[in-house]
Design an enzyme around this catalytic site. Structure first.
Site, PDB file in Angstrom:
ATOM      1  CE  LYS A 104      -3.849   2.122   2.540  1.00 38.79           C
ATOM      2  NZ  LYS A 104      -4.681   2.056   3.771  1.00 38.79           N
ATOM      3  CG  HIS A 106      -2.998   5.304  -0.305  1.00 43.28           C
ATOM      4  ND1 HIS A 106      -2.923   4.194  -1.133  1.00 43.28           N
ATOM      5  CD2 HIS A 106      -4.214   5.244   0.303  1.00 43.28           C
ATOM      6  CE1 HIS A 106      -4.052   3.524  -1.045  1.00 43.28           C
ATOM      7  NE2 HIS A 106      -4.854   4.138  -0.175  1.00 43.28           N
TER       8      HIS A 106
END
Length: 228
Positions: A104, A106
């Protein structure tokens, strides 16, 4: 055999997770049985599954555990439900940690890890469904070790699966769990083995699930693929 192991075998069959018939495994082997932990889909099933894992973990590793690590994807709910059950049964909070297949990029929780971030001093037990080759450990072991800031800072106590198939790992006469233990230097265990299953459902059972015909096919399978 402990009662919880007998109960777990019945639980696997009743949940449709352990089946007998004709199956082609990912390895290409033709198997007379198949186990799919993805078949546990209800809240009740997952709650019971966590208790079986928690009991087996406690028997194999005791109480000195900090983290349950569940390899994505099936290991994620296994680690979570085991942590919940362990707290309820033994009064100790053990954290859960899982890896992401896709990192991921963000948010506050960006990165390759979901849940607790393992650190030096933590003692970890890896929770999996079943393993026939040990390939998943090749992927998750370096991910866990990458979280330590000094060599040996994180201690992996071992790995536990729900079912030890007791068949040879690729290019070995030993089971996948034996190969993993020797290669990485930590303990491996299972809630039950296929020998436990045969004992419960055939040798000491009513032969309604493992019939005489299925037993012959199991014997032939293990004559070819069983670990030595």
């Amino acid at each position: 055999m402990e009662q919880y192991k007998k109960d777990f075998i019945d639980f696997m069959v009743e949940s449709g997770v352990l089946k007998f018939g004709d199956f082609t495994l990912k390895s290409g082997r033709k198997s007379p049985f198949f186990m799919n932990a993805g078949g546990y889909v209800t809240g009740t099933q997952l709650s019971m599954l966590g208790e079986y894992y928690a009991r087996a973990v406690h028997a194999a590793f005791g109480d000195d555990i900090d983290v349950f690590f569940g390899p994505a994807y099936k290991g994620i709910p296994l680690a979570v439900t085991t942590a919940i059950a362990y707290s309820r049964l033994y009064g100790k909070d053990v954290k859960y940690c899982c890896d992401r297949k896709e990192e991921k990029d963000h948010g506050a929780d960006k990165g390759a890890i979901l849940g607790y971030k393992i650190k030096d001093g933590d003692k970890v037990v890896i929770i999996e469904d079943v393993t026939t080759s040990g390939k998943s450990i090749e992927e998750v072991y370096p991910k866990i070790k990458a979280m330590e800031s000094s060599d040996g800072g994180i201690r992996i106590l071992g790995e536990i699966v729900s079912l030890n198939r007791l068949e040879r790992a690729p290019d070995s006469e030993k089971s996948a769990l034996e190969v993993i233990s020797e290669r990485y230097g930590f303990k491996t265990d299972a809630i039950v083995t296929m020998q436990d299953v045969v004992d419960a459902l055939y040798t000491n059972g009513d032969k309604s699930v493992i019939t005489d015909e299925i037993k012959l096919r199991l014997d032939a399978y293990y004559a070819e693929w069983g670990c030595r």
